[in-house]
Design a protein around this motif. Structure first.
Motif, mmCIF file in Angstrom:
data_model
loop_
_atom_site.group_PDB
_atom_site.id
_atom_site.type_symbol
_atom_site.label_atom_id
_atom_site.label_comp_id
_atom_site.label_asym_id
_atom_site.label_seq_id
_atom_site.Cartn_x
_atom_site.Cartn_y
_atom_site.Cartn_z
ATOM 1 N N ALA A 260 -49.693 -40.845 -0.108
ATOM 2 C CA ALA A 260 -49.254 -40.071 0.948
ATOM 3 C C ALA A 260 -50.425 -39.774 1.957
ATOM 4 N N GLY A 261 -51.447 -40.694 1.920
ATOM 5 C CA GLY A 261 -52.519 -40.500 2.803
ATOM 6 C C GLY A 261 -53.045 -39.304 3.119
ATOM 7 N N ILE A 262 -53.505 -38.677 1.993
ATOM 8 C CA ILE A 262 -54.310 -37.151 2.071
ATOM 9 C C ILE A 262 -55.271 -37.424 1.449
ATOM 10 N N THR A 263 -56.072 -36.473 1.558
ATOM 11 C CA THR A 263 -57.217 -36.015 0.686
ATOM 12 C C THR A 263 -57.343 -34.739 0.242
ATOM 13 N N PRO A 264 -56.976 -34.500 -1.220
ATOM 14 C CA PRO A 264 -57.041 -33.235 -1.798
ATOM 15 C C PRO A 264 -58.272 -32.463 -1.457
ATOM 16 N N ASP A 265 -58.345 -31.070 -1.612
ATOM 17 C CA ASP A 265 -59.722 -30.698 -1.704
ATOM 18 C C ASP A 265 -60.307 -30.711 -3.174
ATOM 19 N N ILE A 266 -59.357 -31.016 -4.213
ATOM 20 C CA ILE A 266 -60.071 -31.181 -5.399
ATOM 21 C C ILE A 266 -59.344 -32.391 -6.064
ATOM 22 N N LEU A 267 -59.950 -33.274 -6.678
ATOM 23 C CA LEU A 267 -59.289 -34.397 -7.202
ATOM 24 C C LEU A 267 -59.501 -34.537 -8.646
ATOM 25 N N CYS A 268 -58.782 -34.608 -9.716
ATOM 26 C CA CYS A 268 -59.103 -34.660 -11.038
ATOM 27 C C CYS A 268 -58.824 -35.925 -11.644
ATOM 28 N N LEU A 269 -59.847 -36.530 -12.292
ATOM 29 C CA LEU A 269 -59.637 -37.771 -12.950
ATOM 30 C C LEU A 269 -60.103 -37.659 -14.523
ATOM 31 N N ALA A 270 -59.547 -38.758 -15.192
ATOM 32 C CA ALA A 270 -59.908 -38.852 -16.681
ATOM 33 C C ALA A 270 -59.102 -39.881 -17.404
ATOM 34 N N LYS A 271 -58.582 -39.924 -18.435
ATOM 35 C CA LYS A 271 -57.794 -41.007 -18.934
ATOM 36 C C LYS A 271 -58.494 -42.456 -18.605
ATOM 37 N N GLY A 272 -58.037 -43.075 -17.597
ATOM 38 C CA GLY A 272 -58.404 -44.551 -17.235
ATOM 39 C C GLY A 272 -59.722 -44.427 -16.609
ATOM 40 N N LEU A 273 -60.604 -43.408 -16.455
ATOM 41 C CA LEU A 273 -61.716 -43.104 -15.825
ATOM 42 C C LEU A 273 -62.822 -44.376 -16.349
ATOM 43 N N THR A 274 -62.692 -44.353 -18.101
ATOM 44 C CA THR A 274 -63.559 -45.282 -18.674
ATOM 45 C C THR A 274 -62.833 -46.704 -19.097
ATOM 46 N N GLY A 275 -61.698 -46.854 -18.375
ATOM 47 C CA GLY A 275 -60.788 -48.085 -19.025
ATOM 48 C C GLY A 275 -60.110 -47.527 -20.271
ATOM 49 N N GLY A 276 -60.230 -46.191 -20.655
ATOM 50 C CA GLY A 276 -59.679 -45.829 -21.697
ATOM 51 C C GLY A 276 -60.549 -45.896 -23.026
ATOM 52 N N ALA A 277 -61.745 -46.524 -22.895
ATOM 53 C CA ALA A 277 -62.727 -46.680 -24.080
ATOM 54 C C ALA A 277 -63.224 -45.447 -24.520
ATOM 55 N N ILE A 278 -63.455 -44.699 -23.825
ATOM 56 C CA ILE A 278 -64.325 -43.349 -24.540
ATOM 57 C C ILE A 278 -64.109 -42.290 -23.456
ATOM 58 N N PRO A 279 -64.145 -41.134 -24.186
ATOM 59 C CA PRO A 279 -63.955 -39.876 -23.172
ATOM 60 C C PRO A 279 -64.632 -39.746 -21.997
ATOM 61 N N LEU A 280 -64.194 -39.338 -20.785
ATOM 62 C CA LEU A 280 -64.992 -38.904 -19.823
ATOM 63 C C LEU A 280 -63.843 -38.421 -18.719
ATOM 64 N N ALA A 281 -64.270 -37.286 -17.880
ATOM 65 C CA ALA A 281 -63.555 -36.780 -16.974
ATOM 66 C C ALA A 281 -64.417 -36.273 -15.811
ATOM 67 N N ALA A 282 -63.808 -36.486 -14.453
ATOM 68 C CA ALA A 282 -64.496 -35.970 -13.485
ATOM 69 C C ALA A 282 -63.576 -35.249 -12.338
ATOM 70 N N THR A 283 -64.129 -34.157 -11.882
ATOM 71 C CA THR A 283 -63.433 -33.467 -10.936
ATOM 72 C C THR A 283 -64.315 -33.509 -9.460
ATOM 73 N N LEU A 284 -63.751 -34.196 -8.573
ATOM 74 C CA LEU A 284 -64.367 -34.386 -7.220
ATOM 75 C C LEU A 284 -64.017 -33.413 -6.336
ATOM 76 N N ALA A 285 -64.768 -32.858 -5.559
ATOM 77 C CA ALA A 285 -64.518 -31.878 -4.531
ATOM 78 C C ALA A 285 -65.044 -32.041 -3.183
ATOM 79 N N THR A 286 -64.450 -31.366 -2.194
ATOM 80 C CA THR A 286 -65.060 -31.591 -0.930
ATOM 81 C C THR A 286 -66.505 -30.637 -0.793
ATOM 82 N N ALA A 287 -67.087 -31.006 0.296
ATOM 83 C CA ALA A 287 -68.312 -30.591 0.579
ATOM 84 C C ALA A 287 -68.113 -28.908 0.853
ATOM 85 N N ASP A 288 -66.920 -28.482 1.175
ATOM 86 C CA ASP A 288 -66.730 -27.040 1.649
ATOM 87 C C ASP A 288 -66.528 -26.154 0.272
ATOM 88 N N ILE A 289 -65.942 -27.087 -0.826
ATOM 89 C CA ILE A 289 -65.831 -26.293 -2.341
ATOM 90 C C ILE A 289 -67.341 -26.093 -2.696
#
Length: 341
Positions: A260-289
């Protein structure tokens, strides 16, 4: 009313999404390799077509990721992440910012997709509270959505048999009609979103970009997501992209919101973040947040953590996963699969 007689199962394990009174015994897996699960009876080989709940991205036990995990165990295990840091987490955060949609600047670690989204919801509400806009407390989500099984994420997901028993704990959200492509529902979704945003009470819109996974693999269009982002921006509403399932190539691009060519204010990642090998998640946020929580007033601190935040071994696995994306023809393989459809 009499209670059903309890028959203890042969195993003490209580499996997820399983009615043990009627379900067959789970298949015991002895080892994994590539796309295959090998049962311990030595006779059955099962194709893991669901990628073990959409987490495996390069096949089971990818050599580079397994090697990174082994190497990481030689120097670090778990390190408290309040007041401390370590190279795997620092390096991974920079790697993620480098590949994420432009404008995302801060990385908050957790350990599952549910917690990544729970963190995002709390970030959004905390942002408005810290800015003094205490009337912005309403969360919007799509019809049929699924965002996880913690209390906040259940609240934003579709209501039904999965949530009925927990109804007293759930908060009310604004529901946007699912924008089924080529139907009047697209206009209905955009009109509903616009009306909700005009009230001045909306803190954030939370969406699974392009595909509603557990909601029925429902596909919607990048152009609609782009228009939703425009409406949110026009009214100062935060946009949260739950890219937990759709991230890491599941929709063709690294992250679904890229289409969509957009940047969300907050982006949630998990599942494939480690290739699925081990649990990990990351929530990315803008500088304003981040800035909304940055203050000499300690009451404006972002009050969230988990014991295993930024586990060094998991961070090392995630860095290895990103290296696989750089070194191997992953995107070409995805393109070939998409073309085959």
């Amino acid at each position: 009313m009499t209670r059903p007689e309890a028959h203890p199962p042969p195993s003490p394990i209580w499996h997820p999404f399983t009615q043990h009174a009627t379900a067959p015994q789970p298949i015991r897996i002895a080892r994994t390799d590539g796309a295959r699960l090998y049962a311990d009876d030595g006779a059955r080989i099962i194709i893991d077509a669901i990628s073990s709940w959409w987490v495996i991205t390069h096949g089971h036990r990818h050599p580079a990721i397994m090697a990174a995990i082994r190497e990481a165990t030689e120097t670090l295990d778990q390190v408290i992440f309040a007041g401390f840091t370590h190279a795997p987490a620092e390096d991974l955060a920079r790697d993620l910012i480098a590949i994420a949609p432009e404008g995302l600047a801060q990385v908050f670690y957790s350990d599952s997709g549910s917690t990544a989204v729970e963190v995002a919801i709390k970030m959004a509400l905390g942002t408005w509270a810290n800015r003094g806009e205490t009337g912005r407390t309403r969360i919007l989500a799509l019809e049929h959505a699924y965002h996880g099984d913690t209390i906040g994420t259940m609240s934003t997901g579709a209501r039904g048999v999965f949530t009925n028993a927990y109804q007293p704990l759930l908060f009310e959200v604004g529901r946007i009609p699912f924008p089924s492509p080529g139907t009047p529902a697209v206009d209905q979704a955009l009109t509903t979103l616009e009306a909700e945003c005009r009230t001045g009470h909306v803190a954030a819109l939370l969406v699974e970009p392009l595909i509603l996974g557990a909601g029925g693999m429902l596909i919607w269009e990048a152009a609609t997501l782009e228009e939703m982002a425009r409406i949110c921006r026009a009214h100062g509403v935060l946009l949260i992209a739950d890219d937990v399932m759709t991230g890491f190539g599941r929709t063709g691009t690294l992250f679904a919101c890229e289409q969509a060519g957009i940047t969300p204010d907050i982006l949630c990642l998990a599942k494939g973040l480690t290739g699925g090998a081990i649990p990990l998640a990351a929530t990315l946020a803008t500088a304003d947040i981040f800035a909304a929580h940055l203050s000499p007033d300690r009451a404006k601190t972002f009050f969230h953590s988990s014991s295993y935040t930024a586990n060094p071994i998991a961070c090392a696995a995630a860095r290895a996963n990103l290296q696989v994306w750089r070194d191997e023809p992953v995107r070409e393989a995805i393109a070939a699969l998409a073309k085959a459809q």
